[in-house]
Scaffold this motif. Structure first.
Motif, PDB file in Angstrom:
ATOM      1  N   PHE A 118       0.896  -1.261   0.073  1.00 41.72           N
ATOM      2  CA  PHE A 118       0.405  -0.060  -0.039  1.00 41.72           C
ATOM      3  C   PHE A 118       0.972   1.647   0.757  1.00 41.72           C
ATOM      4  O   PHE A 118       1.678   1.082   0.489  1.00 41.72           O
ATOM      5  CB  PHE A 118      -1.107  -0.100   0.960  1.00 41.72           C
ATOM      6  CG  PHE A 118      -1.732  -0.968   1.191  1.00 41.72           C
ATOM      7  CD1 PHE A 118      -3.080  -1.199   0.081  1.00 41.72           C
ATOM      8  CD2 PHE A 118      -1.836  -2.273   2.228  1.00 41.72           C
ATOM      9  CE1 PHE A 118      -3.875  -1.370   0.265  1.00 41.72           C
ATOM     10  CE2 PHE A 118      -2.618  -3.161   2.386  1.00 41.72           C
ATOM     11  CZ  PHE A 118      -3.643  -2.644   1.223  1.00 41.72           C
ATOM     12  N   GLU A 119       0.185   2.420  -0.567  1.00 42.27           N
ATOM     13  CA  GLU A 119       1.162   3.702  -0.490  1.00 42.27           C
ATOM     14  C   GLU A 119      -0.439   4.146   0.099  1.00 42.27           C
ATOM     15  O   GLU A 119      -1.392   4.322  -0.342  1.00 42.27           O
ATOM     16  CB  GLU A 119       1.380   4.358  -2.109  1.00 42.27           C
ATOM     17  CG  GLU A 119       2.301   5.417  -1.671  1.00 42.27           C
ATOM     18  CD  GLU A 119       2.549   6.081  -2.673  1.00 42.27           C
ATOM     19  OE1 GLU A 119       3.733   5.592  -3.535  1.00 42.27           O
ATOM     20  OE2 GLU A 119       1.955   7.274  -3.374  1.00 42.27           O
ATOM     21  N   LEU A 120      -0.280   4.702   1.407  1.00 41.71           N
ATOM     22  CA  LEU A 120      -0.883   5.375   1.841  1.00 41.71           C
ATOM     23  C   LEU A 120      -0.516   7.305   1.326  1.00 41.71           C
ATOM     24  O   LEU A 120       0.641   7.771   1.712  1.00 41.71           O
ATOM     25  CB  LEU A 120      -0.393   5.643   3.528  1.00 41.71           C
ATOM     26  CG  LEU A 120      -1.537   4.257   3.863  1.00 41.71           C
ATOM     27  CD1 LEU A 120      -1.049   3.299   3.931  1.00 41.71           C
ATOM     28  CD2 LEU A 120      -1.364   4.561   5.870  1.00 41.71           C
ATOM     29  N   ASN A 121      -1.637   7.672   0.887  1.00 44.10           N
ATOM     30  CA  ASN A 121      -1.824   9.285   0.849  1.00 44.10           C
ATOM     31  C   ASN A 121      -2.792  10.352   1.504  1.00 44.10           C
ATOM     32  O   ASN A 121      -3.444   9.984   1.774  1.00 44.10           O
ATOM     33  CB  ASN A 121      -2.760   9.634  -0.271  1.00 44.10           C
ATOM     34  CG  ASN A 121      -2.697  10.708  -1.207  1.00 44.10           C
ATOM     35  OD1 ASN A 121      -1.825  11.893  -0.942  1.00 44.10           O
ATOM     36  ND2 ASN A 121      -3.696  11.093  -2.604  1.00 44.10           N
ATOM     37  N   VAL A 122      -1.371  10.332   2.583  1.00 40.79           N
ATOM     38  CA  VAL A 122      -2.222  11.180   3.713  1.00 40.79           C
ATOM     39  C   VAL A 122      -1.201  12.840   3.230  1.00 40.79           C
ATOM     40  O   VAL A 122      -0.726  14.142   3.869  1.00 40.79           O
ATOM     41  CB  VAL A 122      -1.320  11.050   4.759  1.00 40.79           C
ATOM     42  CG1 VAL A 122      -1.755   9.704   5.670  1.00 40.79           C
ATOM     43  CG2 VAL A 122       0.340  10.791   4.213  1.00 40.79           C
ATOM     44  N   SER A 123      -1.294  13.046   1.712  1.00 37.64           N
ATOM     45  CA  SER A 123      -0.470  14.350   1.429  1.00 37.64           C
ATOM     46  C   SER A 123      -1.840  15.392   0.030  1.00 37.64           C
ATOM     47  O   SER A 123      -0.473  15.856  -0.366  1.00 37.64           O
ATOM     48  CB  SER A 123       0.775  14.092   0.818  1.00 37.64           C
ATOM     49  OG  SER A 123       0.802  12.798   0.226  1.00 37.64           O
ATOM     50  N   CYS A 124      -2.885  15.038  -0.428  1.00 38.87           N
ATOM     51  CA  CYS A 124      -2.810  15.278  -1.492  1.00 38.87           C
ATOM     52  C   CYS A 124      -3.009  16.892  -0.328  1.00 38.87           C
ATOM     53  O   CYS A 124      -3.921  17.563   0.092  1.00 38.87           O
ATOM     54  CB  CYS A 124      -4.683  14.992  -1.986  1.00 38.87           C
ATOM     55  SG  CYS A 124      -5.126  15.884  -2.850  1.00 38.87           S
ATOM     56  N   PRO A 125      -3.191  18.192  -1.664  1.00 36.48           N
ATOM     57  CA  PRO A 125      -2.846  19.056  -1.228  1.00 36.48           C
ATOM     58  C   PRO A 125      -4.493  20.027  -1.161  1.00 36.48           C
ATOM     59  O   PRO A 125      -4.130  21.549  -1.107  1.00 36.48           O
ATOM     60  CB  PRO A 125      -1.406  20.743  -2.201  1.00 36.48           C
ATOM     61  CG  PRO A 125      -1.734  19.219  -3.261  1.00 36.48           C
ATOM     62  CD  PRO A 125      -2.093  17.146  -3.269  1.00 36.48           C
ATOM     63  N   HIS A 126      -5.122  19.778  -1.969  1.00 36.53           N
ATOM     64  CA  HIS A 126      -6.759  20.066  -2.199  1.00 36.53           C
ATOM     65  C   HIS A 126      -8.043  19.599  -2.318  1.00 36.53           C
ATOM     66  O   HIS A 126      -8.467  19.555  -2.781  1.00 36.53           O
ATOM     67  CB  HIS A 126      -6.482  20.612  -3.640  1.00 36.53           C
ATOM     68  CG  HIS A 126      -6.367  19.732  -4.755  1.00 36.53           C
ATOM     69  ND1 HIS A 126      -4.643  19.556  -5.801  1.00 36.53           N
ATOM     70  CD2 HIS A 126      -6.683  18.669  -5.333  1.00 36.53           C
ATOM     71  CE1 HIS A 126      -4.763  18.954  -5.821  1.00 36.53           C
ATOM     72  NE2 HIS A 126      -5.672  18.307  -6.059  1.00 36.53           N
ATOM     73  N   ALA A 127      -7.931  18.825  -0.867  1.00 38.00           N
ATOM     74  CA  ALA A 127      -9.008  17.393  -0.887  1.00 38.00           C
ATOM     75  C   ALA A 127      -9.019  17.732   0.682  1.00 38.00           C
ATOM     76  O   ALA A 127      -8.624  17.930   1.641  1.00 38.00           O
ATOM     77  CB  ALA A 127      -8.805  15.996  -0.919  1.00 38.00           C
TER      78      ALA A 127
END
Ligand code: DOR
Length: 292
Positions: A118-127
Motif C-alpha cells: 500500500f501507499e498511504l496518501n496523506v498528502s493531497c494538497p487540495h482535498a
C-alpha cells in the motif's frame, strides 16, 4: 547500476522505477501497459472509502515548469478491486486515502489479496477532509499508518512537501510501522488567468507537479533520508536517468515518475536504458549517501 529485481520497503520490484500514483493508474489495462514498457512497479490512482467524482473543471492545466491539478481524488472506491485482476501477481502498489485511521483500514482491507503493498496518501494538497490537513499532523500520520501496517503488507506512506518539518512526518510514519516513505506529493499552488480574471483551476488551488518541483523533492528526500531508517522512495519532477541518479544521491532507494509519463508513455524504457547502461553510474557512487 545493475538492472534487475530490487526489493524496496518490502515490495519486490522489477527495477528501481515506478509509475507514480494518479497518472495513468486508473485502470488495470493502463497499469499493465506501463509495466510492459519497462516500469519496475506501478502505483494506482488513490482509492478512498466511498466513490468520488472529484472537483469541477478545469482540473488539469499545463503551466511553466509543470502541471497544476485539482482532480479532487476521483475514484470508484471498492469497485476498483476488479481492475486489478489484469495485473495479479505483478508489482502493483495500491494507493489509498481516508479521513480517519478506520477509513484507511477499511479501504486497505479490500485489497489485501490484490496488492503487493500500500501507499498511504496523506498528502493531497487540495482535498477537503482528506490529505494535507491529516498529513501535516504527525499523530494522525502515525495512527493512519498503524491502522494499515497491522495488515502485514508493505506499507509506504506518501508525504506532502507543504509542511515546515517533513522529517517529523517521516518519523511519525515510521513509528506507525511504515516500511518506506514516499516523497513528495504535489506542491500546493495557484495560477490566475489575467485575461479571464479568475483562477485557472475550477477549485482555485491545486497541486503542482513536474520539473518545477524537482529541487523541492530532492531536498525532502534528503531531509527524510537523514531522519528515518526505512527506505525513501523519491517522487516529484523526475524526467531523466540523471534525475533518478540525483534522487538516489539524496537518499532514494527507488524513484516514482508521474508527470513525465503523460508526455511520453515510453519514458520507463528510455530511462531504464540510460540508467542501466554499462557506462552508467556505478552503485558505489550512489550508496555513499543512500541506503545500501
Ligand atoms: O496533486 C494531487 N492530486 N495529489 C493527490 O494526492 C490527489 C490528486 C487529486 O486527485 O486531486
Amino acid at each position: 547500476l545493475k538492472p534487475g529485481p530490487v526489493t524496496v520497503g518490502g515490495v519486490d520490484l522489477g527495477n528501481h522505477l515506478l509509475l507514480a500514483a494518479g497518472v495513468l493508474g486508473t485502470t488495470g489495462a493502463s497499469l499493465a501497459r506501463i509495466l510492459d514498457t519497462g516500469a519496475g512497479g506501478v502505483v494506482t490512482k488513490s482509492i478512498g472509502p466511498v466513490p468520488k467524482e472529484g472537483h469541477a473543471g478545469p482540473c488539469v492545466v499545463t503551466v511553466d515548469g509543470g502541471v497544476l491539478n485539482a482532480m479532487g481524488l476521483p475514484n470508484p472506491s471498492s469497485e476498483f478491486v476488479q481492475e486489478l485482476d489484469r495485473v495479479r501477481g505483478r508489482p502493483v502498489v495500491v494507493s489509498i486515502f481516508g479521513g480517519t485511521p478506520e477509513e484507511f483500514s477499511t479501504v486497505a482491507g479490500w485489497f489485501t489479496q490484490a496488492a503487493a503493498g500500500f501507499e498511504l496518501n496523506v498528502s493531497c494538497p487540495h482535498a477537503e477532509g482528506y490529505g494535507a490537513a491529516l498529513g501535516s499532523d504527525p499523530a494522525m500520520i502515525e495512527a493512519c499508518t498503524r491502522a494499515v501496517s497491522r495488515l502485514d503488507l508493505p506499507t509506504w506512506v506518501k508525504l506532502t512537501p507543504n509542511v515546515t518539518d517533513i522529517a517529523a512526518c517521516g518519523r511519525a510514519a515510521e513509528r506507525g510501522g511504515a516500511t518506506a516513505i514516499v516523497a513528495i506529493n504535489t506542491v500546493r499552488a495557484m495560477r490566475i488567468s489575467t485575461a479571464l480574471r479568475r483562477p485557472v483551476l475550477g477549485n482555485r488551488f491545486g497541486g503542482l507537479s513536474g520539473p518545477a518541483i524537482f529541487p523541492i523533492a530532492v531536498r525532502c528526500v534528503y531531509d527524510l533520508y537523514e531522519a528515518c531508517s526505512v527506505p525513501i522512495v523519491g517522487c516529484g519532477g523526475v524526467a531523466s536517468a540523471d534525475n533518478v541518479v540525483e534522487m538516489m544521491m539524496a537518499g532514494a532507494s527507488a524513484v516514482e515518475i508521474g508527470s513525465a509519463v503523460q508526455g511520453d508513455v515510453g519514458i520507463f524504457g528510455t530511462i531504464a536504458a540510460d540508467l542501466y547502461s554499462p557506462d552508467g553510474i556505478e552503485p558505489q557512487e550512489i550508496v555513499g549517501c543512500a541506503h545500501a
